[in-house]
Motif scaffolding. Structure first.
Motif, PDB file in Angstrom:
ATOM      1  N   LEU A 149      -2.636   2.865   6.546  1.00 13.83           N
ATOM      2  CA  LEU A 149      -2.092   3.884   5.647  1.00 13.83           C
ATOM      3  C   LEU A 149      -1.385   5.016   6.391  1.00 13.83           C
ATOM      4  CD1 LEU A 149      -4.947   4.168   3.004  1.00 13.83           C
ATOM      5  CD2 LEU A 149      -2.788   2.935   2.817  1.00 13.83           C
ATOM      6  N   GLN A 156     -11.302  10.349   1.129  1.00 12.50           N
ATOM      7  CA  GLN A 156     -10.725   9.707  -0.054  1.00 12.50           C
ATOM      8  C   GLN A 156     -11.698   8.674  -0.630  1.00 12.50           C
ATOM      9  OE1 GLN A 156      -7.557  10.290  -1.621  1.00 12.50           O
ATOM     10  NE2 GLN A 156      -7.826  12.118  -0.396  1.00 12.50           N
ATOM     11  N   ARG A 215      -3.714   6.885  -3.839  1.00 13.75           N
ATOM     12  CA  ARG A 215      -4.249   6.848  -2.473  1.00 13.75           C
ATOM     13  C   ARG A 215      -5.724   6.467  -2.485  1.00 13.75           C
ATOM     14  NH1 ARG A 215      -3.224   8.619   2.965  1.00 13.75           N
ATOM     15  NH2 ARG A 215      -1.104   8.912   2.309  1.00 13.75           N
ATOM     16  N   GLN A 216      -6.501   7.023  -3.422  1.00 16.43           N
ATOM     17  CA  GLN A 216      -7.917   6.679  -3.491  1.00 16.43           C
ATOM     18  C   GLN A 216      -8.099   5.209  -3.843  1.00 16.43           C
ATOM     19  OE1 GLN A 216      -9.942   9.398  -6.122  1.00 16.43           O
ATOM     20  NE2 GLN A 216      -9.632  11.141  -4.745  1.00 16.43           N
ATOM     21  N   CYS A 276      -2.805   7.462   8.300  1.00 18.45           N
ATOM     22  CA  CYS A 276      -3.505   8.733   8.152  1.00 18.45           C
ATOM     23  C   CYS A 276      -4.699   8.749   9.108  1.00 18.45           C
ATOM     24  CB  CYS A 276      -3.953   8.944   6.707  1.00 18.45           C
ATOM     25  SG  CYS A 276      -5.137   7.731   6.112  1.00 18.45           S
ATOM     26  N   TYR A 319       0.831  -1.209   0.000  1.00 25.32           N
ATOM     27  CA  TYR A 319       0.000   0.000   0.000  1.00 25.32           C
ATOM     28  C   TYR A 319       0.866   1.259   0.000  1.00 25.32           C
ATOM     29  CZ  TYR A 319      -3.730  -3.244   1.096  1.00 25.32           C
ATOM     30  OH  TYR A 319      -4.610  -4.274   1.068  1.00 25.32           O
ATOM     31  N   ASN A 320       1.865   1.289   0.860  1.00 26.40           N
ATOM     32  CA  ASN A 320       2.700   2.486   0.952  1.00 26.40           C
ATOM     33  C   ASN A 320       3.511   2.713  -0.316  1.00 26.40           C
ATOM     34  OD1 ASN A 320       1.791   3.207   3.500  1.00 26.40           O
ATOM     35  ND2 ASN A 320       3.314   1.951   4.522  1.00 26.40           N
ATOM     36  N   ILE A 326       1.143   4.030  -3.050  1.00 26.46           N
ATOM     37  CA  ILE A 326       0.731   5.414  -2.804  1.00 26.46           C
ATOM     38  C   ILE A 326       1.882   6.372  -3.067  1.00 26.46           C
ATOM     39  CG2 ILE A 326       0.085   7.046  -0.984  1.00 26.46           C
ATOM     40  CD1 ILE A 326      -1.611   4.761   0.193  1.00 26.46           C
ATOM     41  N   SER A 327       3.071   6.015  -2.607  1.00 26.91           N
ATOM     42  CA  SER A 327       4.201   6.925  -2.771  1.00 26.91           C
ATOM     43  C   SER A 327       4.861   6.787  -4.137  1.00 26.91           C
ATOM     44  CB  SER A 327       5.232   6.703  -1.662  1.00 26.91           C
ATOM     45  OG  SER A 327       5.777   5.408  -1.756  1.00 26.91           O
TER      46      SER A 327
END
Length: 192
Positions: free
Chosen positions: A137, A147, A115-116, A139, A65-66, A69-70
């Protein structure tokens, strides 16, 4: 890494690799990108295997996931998936209509920001709560909610039939006495 640890890591990859690849595909939207994403995550997990042994799968999923996203930070420009027009649902049986809807949803998911897409994968494919998603995540729960809302709105704009599908789910929930979800629950799987 000693032989026992290496064998343990290999067993983990053999047992959970296919499930992790499905998650990576849902995040990346492309088979080759998913394989690269998973390979990078497993390489990172291999380097830290002695510390994560008991909790390997959540650790690898968090890396997936990270990294997804990044990933936009590493690329100057995300490639776009050009579509001449939105595919029309095929006239005919329910299977053809459902397949057309799945293909449209897959293409629409590819257009979402990382991210979405990650939030939707965690909430609806992994069936995690808002709190679990936020923790994974790194957050706030409000960020997950916003999101998710933005992603679902975008999906409804891109695939009008998606709104009809969510309305049917809510109607069947009322008919069978189940509480309707605030956010629509959809079923989508990567193409094979």
């Amino acid at each position: 890494m000693d032989q026992a640890s290496e064998r343990e890591f290999t067993d983990f990859v053999n047992e959970r690799g296919e499930a992790l690849l499905r998650v990576a595909y849902a995040l990346a939207g492309d088979q080759y990108a998913a394989e690269d994403l998973l390979q990078d995550a497993l390489a990172k997990a291999y380097a830290r295997w002695s510390r994560i042994r008991g909790e390997a799968e959540p650790y690898v999923r968090r890396i997936l996931y990270n990294d997804q996203i990044s990933g936009w930070r590493r690329r100057r420009r995300r490639p776009e998936v050009p579509l001449a027009s939105t595919p029309e649902p095929a006239a005919g049986g329910d299977a053809a209509e459902e397949t057309a809807l799945q293909l449209m949803l897959r293409d629409a998911l590819r257009m979402l920001p990382p991210r979405q897409r990650a939030v939707l994968v965690l909430r609806y494919l992994e069936d995690m709560s808002v709190e679990q998603t936020a923790e994974l995540l790194g957050c706030r729960t409000g960020t997950v909610a916003s999101q998710s809302s933005r992603a679902l709105t975008k999906l409804r704009d891109l695939v009008p039939a998606f709104d009809d599908l969510t309305t049917r789910d809510e109607a069947s929930s009322r008919r069978y006495g189940k509480p309707a979800h605030r956010e629509p629950r959809t079923r989508w799987e990567p193409a094979r």
